[in-house]
Scaffold this motif. Sequence first.
Motif, PDB file in Angstrom:
ATOM      1  N   MET A  19       0.808  -1.220   0.000  1.00 10.04           N
ATOM      2  CA  MET A  19       0.000   0.000   0.000  1.00 10.04           C
ATOM      3  C   MET A  19       0.845   1.276   0.000  1.00 10.04           C
ATOM      4  O   MET A  19       0.463   2.269  -0.590  1.00 10.04           O
ATOM      5  CB  MET A  19      -0.917   0.033   1.232  1.00 10.04           C
ATOM      6  N   HIS A  20       1.978   1.239   0.701  1.00  7.50           N
ATOM      7  CA  HIS A  20       2.796   2.455   0.832  1.00  7.50           C
ATOM      8  C   HIS A  20       4.172   2.127   1.382  1.00  7.50           C
ATOM      9  O   HIS A  20       4.354   1.118   2.060  1.00  7.50           O
ATOM     10  CB  HIS A  20       2.114   3.514   1.733  1.00  7.50           C
ATOM     11  N   GLY A  21       5.127   3.040   1.080  1.00  4.76           N
ATOM     12  CA  GLY A  21       6.491   2.877   1.576  1.00  4.76           C
ATOM     13  C   GLY A  21       7.045   1.494   1.245  1.00  4.76           C
ATOM     14  O   GLY A  21       6.846   0.980   0.146  1.00  4.76           O
ATOM     15  N   GLY A  22       7.697   0.881   2.233  1.00  3.52           N
ATOM     16  CA  GLY A  22       8.336  -0.420   2.013  1.00  3.52           C
ATOM     17  C   GLY A  22       7.453  -1.612   2.321  1.00  3.52           C
ATOM     18  O   GLY A  22       7.941  -2.750   2.315  1.00  3.52           O
ATOM     19  N   GLU A  23       6.167  -1.407   2.555  1.00  6.76           N
ATOM     20  CA  GLU A  23       5.304  -2.528   2.954  1.00  6.76           C
ATOM     21  C   GLU A  23       5.200  -3.620   1.891  1.00  6.76           C
ATOM     22  O   GLU A  23       4.884  -4.762   2.200  1.00  6.76           O
ATOM     23  CB  GLU A  23       3.906  -2.029   3.345  1.00  6.76           C
ATOM     24  N   TRP A  24       5.455  -3.256   0.619  1.00  6.56           N
ATOM     25  CA  TRP A  24       5.385  -4.266  -0.447  1.00  6.56           C
ATOM     26  C   TRP A  24       6.335  -5.422  -0.167  1.00  6.56           C
ATOM     27  O   TRP A  24       6.044  -6.563  -0.520  1.00  6.56           O
ATOM     28  CB  TRP A  24       5.683  -3.621  -1.805  1.00  6.56           C
ATOM     29  N   ARG A  52       6.927   7.390  -1.185  1.00  6.93           N
ATOM     30  CA  ARG A  52       6.937   7.931   0.166  1.00  6.93           C
ATOM     31  C   ARG A  52       5.734   7.387   0.947  1.00  6.93           C
ATOM     32  O   ARG A  52       4.643   7.254   0.411  1.00  6.93           O
ATOM     33  CB  ARG A  52       6.829   9.456   0.049  1.00  6.93           C
ATOM     34  N   TYR A  53       5.953   7.076   2.218  1.00 10.82           N
ATOM     35  CA  TYR A  53       4.872   6.522   3.034  1.00 10.82           C
ATOM     36  C   TYR A  53       3.809   7.590   3.302  1.00 10.82           C
ATOM     37  O   TYR A  53       4.109   8.643   3.865  1.00 10.82           O
ATOM     38  CB  TYR A  53       5.425   5.996   4.369  1.00 10.82           C
ATOM     39  N   LEU A  54       2.581   7.327   2.888  1.00  8.21           N
ATOM     40  CA  LEU A  54       1.459   8.212   3.197  1.00  8.21           C
ATOM     41  C   LEU A  54       0.374   7.332   3.797  1.00  8.21           C
ATOM     42  O   LEU A  54      -0.021   6.335   3.184  1.00  8.21           O
ATOM     43  CB  LEU A  54       0.971   8.899   1.909  1.00  8.21           C
ATOM     44  N   ILE A  84      -3.984  -5.389   2.778  1.00 13.98           N
ATOM     45  CA  ILE A  84      -2.973  -6.035   3.616  1.00 13.98           C
ATOM     46  C   ILE A  84      -1.859  -5.033   3.892  1.00 13.98           C
ATOM     47  O   ILE A  84      -1.287  -4.448   2.960  1.00 13.98           O
ATOM     48  CB  ILE A  84      -2.397  -7.305   2.942  1.00 13.98           C
ATOM     49  N   HIS A  85      -1.605  -4.824   5.164  1.00 16.78           N
ATOM     50  CA  HIS A  85      -0.543  -3.928   5.610  1.00 16.78           C
ATOM     51  C   HIS A  85       0.451  -4.720   6.448  1.00 16.78           C
ATOM     52  O   HIS A  85       0.183  -5.858   6.820  1.00 16.78           O
ATOM     53  CB  HIS A  85      -1.121  -2.811   6.494  1.00 16.78           C
ATOM     54  N   SER A  86       1.579  -4.093   6.794  1.00 15.50           N
ATOM     55  CA  SER A  86       2.506  -4.713   7.737  1.00 15.50           C
ATOM     56  C   SER A  86       2.928  -3.681   8.768  1.00 15.50           C
ATOM     57  O   SER A  86       2.892  -2.474   8.498  1.00 15.50           O
ATOM     58  CB  SER A  86       3.720  -5.291   7.002  1.00 15.50           C
TER      59      SER A  86
HETATM   60 ZN   LIG Z   1       0.250   0.168   5.877  1.00 11.43          ZN
END
Ligand SMILES: [Zn+2]
Length: 192
Positions: A19-24, A52-54, A84-86
């Motif tokens: 979804m954002h930043g390095g979560e992939w 960038r994480y938003l 799905i997030h982390s």
């Molecule tokens: Zn997240």
Amino acid sequence: MLLKFYGKGRPYRLFAAGMHGGEWKDTSSLLMKLQPPLSGSLFLFPLVDRGRYLSTLQEGYYKGPGSKIPVFVNNCAPEIYIEIHSYSKQNFHKLAGRDRISRTGVPPYSVLEEGLLLGSVSPHIRLHFPKEALCLSLEVQRDNPASYELALHMLARMKECKGRDDFIAFLKKKYPSAALKAIEDYKKFYGL
Ligand SMILES: [Zn+2]
């Protein structure tokens, strides 16, 4: 990969990760491991954005880096939507603590097992769905293999879901206290 698609007909299920930043790095592969559903359709966005994480709680998220999600939702009206997030272990209380509602305006996550959290999606995407849609967010605990394994198991069950009531029945059986809390949150927010 932008969008992966399996199956045929309703219900439509949309799962989104990265979804954002390095979560992939923690979440995209979970979606790539899923098999086609036995009935209905499964649409996957394995990598929404890695800039960038938003936060998804920011209104700009679904108008900027996450804009493909409301576009898909408005065009295809999926009955089921899962994000799905982390998270890292030190942020557990930020996500699952009782004061989350006063800090962020959204209810705290429910704890399933193995640090896997289940909760509502951001109000900024929820408003694109009708009340009876099933919209949930899973938070996988980073660097915890058992958390990934359970997330994969939950996603494998969710991709077979017929709708909200079907999933709530499953959750009530397996995680009664988490189900109770999820239902309470729904009532509070969407007047179920
Ligand atoms: Zn997240």
